[in-house]
Design a protein around this motif. Structure first.
Motif, PDB file in Angstrom:
ATOM      1  N   PHE A   7      26.357 -63.183  53.562  1.00  0.00           N
ATOM      2  CA  PHE A   7      27.705 -63.268  54.143  1.00  0.00           C
ATOM      3  C   PHE A   7      28.089 -62.042  54.967  1.00  0.00           C
ATOM      4  O   PHE A   7      29.120 -62.036  55.630  1.00  0.00           O
ATOM      5  CB  PHE A   7      28.749 -63.453  53.029  1.00  0.00           C
ATOM      6  N   GLY A   8      27.272 -60.976  54.872  1.00  0.00           N
ATOM      7  CA  GLY A   8      27.634 -59.747  55.578  1.00  0.00           C
ATOM      8  C   GLY A   8      28.748 -58.980  54.899  1.00  0.00           C
ATOM      9  O   GLY A   8      29.420 -58.159  55.520  1.00  0.00           O
ATOM     10  N   SER A   9      28.946 -59.202  53.609  1.00  0.00           N
ATOM     11  CA  SER A   9      29.983 -58.497  52.852  1.00  0.00           C
ATOM     12  C   SER A   9      29.501 -58.314  51.415  1.00  0.00           C
ATOM     13  O   SER A   9      28.514 -58.924  50.989  1.00  0.00           O
ATOM     14  CB  SER A   9      31.292 -59.277  52.860  1.00  0.00           C
ATOM     15  N   LYS A  10      30.206 -57.480  50.652  1.00  0.00           N
ATOM     16  CA  LYS A  10      29.799 -57.193  49.281  1.00  0.00           C
ATOM     17  C   LYS A  10      30.164 -58.310  48.309  1.00  0.00           C
ATOM     18  O   LYS A  10      29.671 -58.331  47.176  1.00  0.00           O
ATOM     19  CB  LYS A  10      30.434 -55.879  48.816  1.00  0.00           C
ATOM     20  N   ILE A  11      31.023 -59.214  48.740  1.00  0.00           N
ATOM     21  CA  ILE A  11      31.457 -60.292  47.853  1.00  0.00           C
ATOM     22  C   ILE A  11      31.218 -61.636  48.534  1.00  0.00           C
ATOM     23  O   ILE A  11      31.144 -61.713  49.764  1.00  0.00           O
ATOM     24  CB  ILE A  11      32.943 -60.144  47.474  1.00  0.00           C
ATOM     25  N   PRO A  12      31.081 -62.704  47.753  1.00  0.00           N
ATOM     26  CA  PRO A  12      30.832 -64.029  48.339  1.00  0.00           C
ATOM     27  C   PRO A  12      32.029 -64.531  49.137  1.00  0.00           C
ATOM     28  O   PRO A  12      33.173 -64.137  48.914  1.00  0.00           O
ATOM     29  CB  PRO A  12      30.579 -64.915  47.119  1.00  0.00           C
ATOM     30  N   MET A  13      31.736 -65.446  50.070  1.00  0.00           N
ATOM     31  CA  MET A  13      32.812 -66.156  50.773  1.00  0.00           C
ATOM     32  C   MET A  13      33.557 -67.059  49.787  1.00  0.00           C
ATOM     33  O   MET A  13      33.022 -67.417  48.731  1.00  0.00           O
ATOM     34  CB  MET A  13      32.219 -67.015  51.899  1.00  0.00           C
ATOM     35  N   ALA A  14      34.769 -67.392  50.151  1.00  0.00           N
ATOM     36  CA  ALA A  14      35.566 -68.285  49.303  1.00  0.00           C
ATOM     37  C   ALA A  14      34.831 -69.607  49.076  1.00  0.00           C
ATOM     38  O   ALA A  14      34.300 -70.203  50.017  1.00  0.00           O
ATOM     39  CB  ALA A  14      36.919 -68.552  49.963  1.00  0.00           C
ATOM     40  N   GLY A  15      34.758 -70.018  47.824  1.00  0.00           N
ATOM     41  CA  GLY A  15      34.121 -71.284  47.484  1.00  0.00           C
ATOM     42  C   GLY A  15      32.650 -71.163  47.127  1.00  0.00           C
ATOM     43  O   GLY A  15      32.028 -72.158  46.717  1.00  0.00           O
ATOM     44  N   PHE A  16      32.071 -69.960  47.288  1.00  0.00           N
ATOM     45  CA  PHE A  16      30.631 -69.789  47.054  1.00  0.00           C
ATOM     46  C   PHE A  16      30.302 -69.015  45.773  1.00  0.00           C
ATOM     47  O   PHE A  16      29.135 -68.782  45.487  1.00  0.00           O
ATOM     48  CB  PHE A  16      29.988 -69.046  48.236  1.00  0.00           C
ATOM     49  N   LYS A  17      31.311 -68.637  45.018  1.00  0.00           N
ATOM     50  CA  LYS A  17      31.090 -67.777  43.855  1.00  0.00           C
ATOM     51  C   LYS A  17      30.077 -68.385  42.881  1.00  0.00           C
ATOM     52  O   LYS A  17      29.113 -67.715  42.470  1.00  0.00           O
ATOM     53  CB  LYS A  17      32.425 -67.518  43.139  1.00  0.00           C
ATOM     54  N   GLU A  18      30.270 -69.625  42.510  1.00  0.00           N
ATOM     55  CA  GLU A  18      29.387 -70.267  41.537  1.00  0.00           C
ATOM     56  C   GLU A  18      27.970 -70.434  42.096  1.00  0.00           C
ATOM     57  O   GLU A  18      26.976 -70.293  41.370  1.00  0.00           O
ATOM     58  CB  GLU A  18      29.953 -71.620  41.107  1.00  0.00           C
ATOM     59  N   LEU A  19      27.867 -70.739  43.378  1.00  0.00           N
ATOM     60  CA  LEU A  19      26.549 -70.886  43.991  1.00  0.00           C
ATOM     61  C   LEU A  19      25.803 -69.554  44.037  1.00  0.00           C
ATOM     62  O   LEU A  19      24.590 -69.513  43.841  1.00  0.00           O
ATOM     63  CB  LEU A  19      26.701 -71.473  45.409  1.00  0.00           C
ATOM     64  N   VAL A  20      26.529 -68.473  44.294  1.00  0.00           N
ATOM     65  CA  VAL A  20      25.908 -67.139  44.280  1.00  0.00           C
ATOM     66  C   VAL A  20      25.405 -66.814  42.879  1.00  0.00           C
ATOM     67  O   VAL A  20      24.291 -66.295  42.697  1.00  0.00           O
ATOM     68  CB  VAL A  20      26.907 -66.075  44.783  1.00  0.00           C
ATOM     69  N   LEU A  21      26.197 -67.103  41.877  1.00  0.00           N
ATOM     70  CA  LEU A  21      25.769 -66.855  40.496  1.00  0.00           C
ATOM     71  C   LEU A  21      24.492 -67.628  40.165  1.00  0.00           C
ATOM     72  O   LEU A  21      23.599 -67.127  39.480  1.00  0.00           O
ATOM     73  CB  LEU A  21      26.894 -67.257  39.525  1.00  0.00           C
ATOM     74  N   GLN A  22      24.424 -68.867  40.657  1.00  0.00           N
ATOM     75  CA  GLN A  22      23.229 -69.682  40.432  1.00  0.00           C
ATOM     76  C   GLN A  22      22.026 -69.091  41.172  1.00  0.00           C
ATOM     77  O   GLN A  22      20.925 -68.994  40.619  1.00  0.00           O
ATOM     78  CB  GLN A  22      23.477 -71.108  40.907  1.00  0.00           C
ATOM     79  N   ALA A  23      22.250 -68.652  42.399  1.00  0.00           N
ATOM     80  CA  ALA A  23      21.151 -68.133  43.217  1.00  0.00           C
ATOM     81  C   ALA A  23      20.547 -66.867  42.622  1.00  0.00           C
ATOM     82  O   ALA A  23      19.327 -66.702  42.604  1.00  0.00           O
ATOM     83  CB  ALA A  23      21.634 -67.869  44.645  1.00  0.00           C
ATOM     84  N   VAL A  24      21.386 -65.977  42.129  1.00  0.00           N
ATOM     85  CA  VAL A  24      20.855 -64.698  41.637  1.00  0.00           C
ATOM     86  C   VAL A  24      20.025 -64.900  40.369  1.00  0.00           C
ATOM     87  O   VAL A  24      19.124 -64.097  40.075  1.00  0.00           O
ATOM     88  CB  VAL A  24      21.982 -63.672  41.395  1.00  0.00           C
ATOM     89  N   GLN A  25      20.292 -65.955  39.631  1.00  0.00           N
ATOM     90  CA  GLN A  25      19.496 -66.215  38.432  1.00  0.00           C
ATOM     91  C   GLN A  25      18.042 -66.513  38.796  1.00  0.00           C
ATOM     92  O   GLN A  25      17.117 -66.160  38.071  1.00  0.00           O
ATOM     93  CB  GLN A  25      20.095 -67.381  37.640  1.00  0.00           C
TER      94      GLN A  25
END
Length: 296
Positions: free
Chosen positions: A217-235
């Motif tokens: 995303f080019g930022s330190k935090i996920p875009m709105a709506g992507f939080k759960e997907l980011v958590l899944q991806a990092v696993q």
């Protein structure tokens, strides 16, 4: 009777040949101005905390070596670059020899690495090396007197270490960092060499989310709506920085929730080797390949 003549460092001696004088000036300027910088990515994450864990090694007298070891993609080279970049100005001479494993394929490759290292620790002075064995002796001699910071990146064989450094005494104020995936237990049996080992610690969940978000995303935090997907991806990436980087970068061009879900579903099916799957699929996408192109 030995007669010593004072030589003004600025004024050229009367009997000193012009070429010798100019060469000396060039050497001085080269040594003062030549910064052997290394490239550090802007999106590095977690290196400061890992540096804090080992930076006391720099202050320990007569503890020359730091061996950073761990799995591929865990950030060994990045940490070595971080240490080198933070401390190179405090040493007389510095050298960063990168990708040794991949550069040592032919019979003369070690010779080229020796020439690079010797040139760096001699302040830019080129020396012709007739053979690897002779190069080892020449480097070994210099290391006894020069206060140096050296990084030997991706050592895959103890013989490479010996060829590049020899086995003799090293200036007690010098610091040498090696990165490797190998077991180094028997590499420092010489009575002259002392080594501190550091196993590269993988990123924790917060660091993983930050690094993946930086690349996706080019930022330190996920875009709105992507939080759960980011958590899944990092696993799936298991804290491996390279996996997080390539997965995040591969998702960057199509930041839609539907695309993320389809890509993560593909990884979900590969339960036994998700980390490997991240690297393979990301490589394929970044290079425009399909499965059959790499024998998948």
């Amino acid at each position: 009777m030995l007669v010593c003549q004072y030589v003004d460092p600025i004024e050229k001696p009367v009997n000193w040949p012009e070429t010798s004088f100019l060469n000396e000036i060039v050497d001085i300027v080269y040594t003062k101005l030549d910064r052997k910088d290394v490239y550090l990515p802007l999106n590095i994450t977690g290196m400061t905390t890992r540096y804090e864990e080992i930076k006391s090694w720099l202050d320990q007298y007569n503890l020359e070596f730091l061996a950073i070891y761990g799995m591929g993609g865990s950030g060994k080279t990045t940490l070595a670059k971080y240490i080198y970049d933070s401390n190179q100005n405090t040493f007389e001479y510095v050298s960063f020899v990168e990708d040794i494993g991949s550069r040592c394929k032919g019979p003369h490759d070690l010779l080229k690495l020796q020439e690079q290292l010797l040139k760096d620790i001699l302040g830019g002075k080129k020396r012709k090396i007739p053979s690897v064995s002779r190069g080892t002796c020449m480097i070994e001699e210099v290391l006894q007197t020069k206060r140096t910071l050296i990084v030997l990146d991706d050592i895959v064989d103890h013989k490479q270490l010996v060829a590049l450094l020899g086995t003799g005494k090293i200036n007690a104020q010098s610091k040498i960092i090696i990165t490797t995936r190998e077991n180094t237990d028997t590499w420092f049996d010489h009575s002259y060499w002392r080594c501190q080992k550091y196993e590269m610690r993988l990123l924790n969940d917060d660091e993983s989310q930050e690094l993946l978000s930086r690349h996706a995303f080019g930022s330190k935090i996920p875009m709105a709506g992507f939080k759960e997907l980011v958590l899944q991806a990092v696993q799936y990436c298991e804290g491996n920085p390279l996996a997080l980087e390539v997965l995040g970068s591969s998702l960057f061009k199509n930041n839609t929730i539907s695309h993320w879900k389809s890509q993560l579903n593909l990884l979900e099916k590969d339960i036994d080797s998700r980390l490997h799957g991240v690297l393979v699929r990301s490589y394929m996408q970044r290079h425009g390949l399909c499965g059959k192109d790499i024998g998948a």
